[in-house]
Design a protein around this motif. Structure first.
Motif, PDB file in Angstrom:
ATOM      1  N   ILE A 205      -2.479  -8.456  -0.170  1.00  9.18           N
ATOM      2  CA  ILE A 205      -1.264  -9.050  -0.721  1.00  9.18           C
ATOM      3  C   ILE A 205      -0.910 -10.327   0.042  1.00  9.18           C
ATOM      4  CG2 ILE A 205       1.223  -8.699  -0.995  1.00  9.18           C
ATOM      5  CD1 ILE A 205       0.552  -5.722  -1.590  1.00  9.18           C
ATOM      6  N   ASP A 211       2.253 -11.259  -3.974  1.00 10.56           N
ATOM      7  CA  ASP A 211       3.674 -10.982  -4.208  1.00 10.56           C
ATOM      8  C   ASP A 211       4.516 -12.250  -4.293  1.00 10.56           C
ATOM      9  OD1 ASP A 211       3.404 -11.722  -1.582  1.00 10.56           O
ATOM     10  OD2 ASP A 211       4.645 -10.105  -0.763  1.00 10.56           O
ATOM     11  N   THR A 214       7.132 -12.103  -7.140  1.00  8.80           N
ATOM     12  CA  THR A 214       7.870 -10.855  -7.344  1.00  8.80           C
ATOM     13  C   THR A 214       8.964 -10.709  -6.304  1.00  8.80           C
ATOM     14  OG1 THR A 214       6.487  -9.498  -5.879  1.00  8.80           O
ATOM     15  CG2 THR A 214       5.753  -9.781  -8.148  1.00  8.80           C
ATOM     16  N   GLN A 217       9.080  -5.442  -2.230  1.00 11.61           N
ATOM     17  CA  GLN A 217       8.819  -4.040  -2.533  1.00 11.61           C
ATOM     18  C   GLN A 217       9.885  -3.197  -1.853  1.00 11.61           C
ATOM     19  OE1 GLN A 217       8.002  -1.507  -4.502  1.00 11.61           O
ATOM     20  NE2 GLN A 217       5.913  -2.325  -4.581  1.00 11.61           N
ATOM     21  N   THR A 313       6.827   4.253  -2.992  1.00  3.17           N
ATOM     22  CA  THR A 313       7.216   2.932  -3.502  1.00  3.17           C
ATOM     23  C   THR A 313       8.329   3.091  -4.530  1.00  3.17           C
ATOM     24  OG1 THR A 313       5.419   3.050  -5.137  1.00  3.17           O
ATOM     25  CG2 THR A 313       5.012   1.767  -3.130  1.00  3.17           C
ATOM     26  N   SER A 319       8.933  -5.369  -8.575  1.00  4.28           N
ATOM     27  CA  SER A 319       8.178  -5.540  -7.332  1.00  4.28           C
ATOM     28  C   SER A 319       6.675  -5.417  -7.523  1.00  4.28           C
ATOM     29  CB  SER A 319       8.645  -4.504  -6.303  1.00  4.28           C
ATOM     30  OG  SER A 319      10.017  -4.647  -6.020  1.00  4.28           O
ATOM     31  N   PRO A 321       3.214  -6.437  -7.730  1.00  2.00           N
ATOM     32  CA  PRO A 321       2.557  -7.695  -7.379  1.00  2.00           C
ATOM     33  C   PRO A 321       1.479  -8.055  -8.389  1.00  2.00           C
ATOM     34  CG  PRO A 321       1.611  -5.917  -6.102  1.00  2.00           C
ATOM     35  CD  PRO A 321       2.737  -5.312  -6.908  1.00  2.00           C
ATOM     36  N   LYS A 322       0.945  -9.245  -8.257  1.00  2.00           N
ATOM     37  CA  LYS A 322      -0.275  -9.578  -8.999  1.00  2.00           C
ATOM     38  C   LYS A 322      -1.327  -8.550  -8.605  1.00  2.00           C
ATOM     39  CE  LYS A 322      -3.262 -13.579  -9.984  1.00  2.00           C
ATOM     40  NZ  LYS A 322      -4.585 -13.079  -9.601  1.00  2.00           N
TER      41      LYS A 322
END
Length: 560
Positions: A205, A211, A214, A217, A313, A319, A321-322
């Protein structure tokens, strides 16, 4: 043996089509689907799965009530194949707890997606072991006891596999007589399915900026005990959720009791990790919860048989991410696919494994390698997983912003509106405000919390419960809980936040010890670590980094 006295050999390498890190539901589902597709097409696709636990399922901890939608798609005949799923939910209860009493919420008030009709209460560890057996039968190579310690890249920066950690390294960082070099496992595609806050996922990440677009998290810590209860107190198929006491309105969280199997009850407690009071101890709140009049009766005459803890999570859709990077992808909880209001993530983990496998299979068929599996990203965001997460997208941020009483009500209203109007709601999409570690306020703003002393029958101290997690690590190895600056716990965290690691850790890993002169020292009992990752998330100075210990270490959750 000094390092100069032993020759460090180069790592040997093994080549595969797909390398998967993590033998949980997401990773095993990807492996199974790849081999299914290979068999259907008459092609030979080599798949390897690395698992840091001592065996498949050793590190799996969940409630768990599963929605079988993913499993139905992956293995439609799972019943005839003997999957360990035999307790269908027959009753849902939702309670609001006060200090002395409780109020049951009418089921008709709950959004339909909260209904557990058609779901099953399971041991997710047992289900994961069964998935491992299915994968092995299909020709997947699974290597438990091997922790992926780093990822490998080519000259263009694309991921080409991972390397396992060296074994037999002493606490001083020097090779011992038992030293064994790690292996390189190279693949055309690499899937990261480590679960919540995975050490490699964190690196991916950060390296690829997954992220960047976004919100932060969000996380919770889930604590769980498995009990064998008296037969007259067991209600097979009962699912009971609650929120409220002992947590205050500004501290999010809740609980579950799941009755399944032969007189088994899973009892769990979740605390959202954006809590403000540094004196709060999630573990002790869990123990106190069990003493509530609406809860304690279930356990009278019973015995606790297992304990564990794991981060969850909670960021959801905002949140996410890609999911792809050159050469691989994030799967399941490594990306954060938990539906927080439903307290479910395994169905999305399995669906993500299927989607990643199908994207990789298509790419391999086109002689591609080490590029981005964009079809996987599209399927997750526009398919069943995306629809599932978008329906509940505002539940967590509303809870965080307004507290339990108003936030839960608004979240429920938002879910009802989206149910009635095909996903539309006038609330739009709310964002998460800040990372959980920045939520703690100074200790000077609070009074220490005096928790009741455990009675050893219904409530237990941390170290006693840790012994019921079967946790073990090789003692003579580098400490896997690494401090960026060893001075911060005493110089910064202690005066500012009363060093909260002593309390947020559910396994007694961190202590502030006074010597005979009254000087404070920060002590790390790494042997106790149950791999929950809470310290990596909640440390207010972000000074603790969780890295993989020697493969095979950690908890061994038999039926959790």
């Amino acid at each position: 043996m000094a390092q100069e006295e032993i020759e460090i050999p180069p790592r040997e390498a093994m080549e595969f089509d797909v390398v998967i890190v993590g033998a949980g539901p997401a990773g095993l589902s990807a492996a199974i689907r790849l081999r299914q597709l290979a068999a259907e097409s008459g092609k030979d696709i080599s798949v390897v799965v690395l698992e840091k636990g001592s065996e498949v399922g050793a590190h799996i901890l969940s409630g768990a009530v599963i929605d079988p939608v993913g499993l139905n798609r992956l293995i439609p005949d799972w019943k005839s194949k003997g999957a360990p799923i035999d307790t269908e939910v027959v009753e849902d209860r939702f309670l609001v707890l006060g200090p002395e009493g409780d109020m049951r919420l009418p089921n008709i008030m709950m959004p339909p997606l909260m209904n557990n009709h058609g779901n099953y209460i399971v041991s997710l560890g047992a289900l994961t072991r069964w998935l491992g057996e299915q994968a092995t039968e299909l020709g997947v190579e699974i290597y438990p006891g091997f922790a992926a310690a780093e990822f490998l890249t080519d000259e263009k920066g694309a991921v080409v596999g991972v390397a396992t950690g060296d074994m037999g390294v002493g606490r001083d960082g020097e090779p011992k007589d038992s030293f064994v070099r790690g292996m390189e496992l190279r693949g055309k595609y690499t899937f990261i399915a480590e679960g919540v806050r995975g050490s490699l996922a964190k690196q991916f990440i950060r390296k690829f900026g997954l992220d960047a677009a976004t919100g932060p998290q969000k996380y919770g810590i889930g604590l769980k005990e498995l009990w064998e209860v008296a037969p007259e107190r067991h209600h097979r198929g009962l699912v009971q959720h609650s929120f409220g006491w002992p947590l205050g309105n500004r501290t999010g969280g809740g609980s579950f009791l799941y009755h399944y199997g032969e007189n088994l009850v899973s009892v769990g407690f979740v605390v959202h990790l954006n809590y403000e009071n540094p004196y709060l101890s999630p573990y002790d709140e869990f123990q106190r919860f069990k003493t509530h009049p609406a809860i304690r009766g279930t356990f009278e005459g019973g015995k606790r048989i297992a304990y564990g803890a794991r981060a969850i999570t909670e960021g959801g859709w905002q949140s996410l991410p890609k999911l792809t990077f050159p050469g691989g992808a994030l799967l399941g909880c490594s990306a954060g696919m938990v539906n927080v209001p439903r307290i479910k993530g395994s169905h999305n983990a399995i669906l993500s494994g299927i989607a990643a496998a199908e994207a990789a299979f298509a790419a391999l068929g086109a002689d591609r390698a080490h590029d981005e599996l964009t079809d996987y990203e599209t399927e997750v965001r526009e398919g069943e997983i995306g629809r599932d997460l978008k329906m509940v997208r505002n539940s967590k941020p509303m809870w965080s912003r307004f507290g339990t009483a108003l936030g839960v009500s608004l979240g429920g209203m938002d879910m009802w509106l989206r149910t009635l109007f095909g996903g539309w709601s006038p609330f739009g999409t709310w964002s998460h405000d800040k990372p959980d570690h920045s939520a703690l306020k100074p200790a000077s703003a609070f009074e220490p919390i005096a928790y009741p002393k455990p009675d050893g029958v219904l409530t237990f101290d941390k170290l006693t419960n840790v012994s019921f997690s079967a946790t073990n690590h090789e003692e003579d190895q580098p400490v896997h809980l690494q401090l960026t600056d060893p001075n911060i716990p005493i110089a910064v965290n202690l005066p500012t936040w009363a060093e909260p690691a002593q309390r947020y850790c559910p396994a007694g890993v961190y202590e502030v010890v006074q010597d005979e002169k009254g000087n404070a020292r920060f002590q790390i009992n790494a042997q106790n670590c149950v791999h929950c990752k809470t310290c990596d998330i909640k440390d207010p100075s972000q000074n603790i980094t969780w890295v993989c210990p020697e493969g095979g270490g950690g908890p061994n959750y038999a039926e959790m």
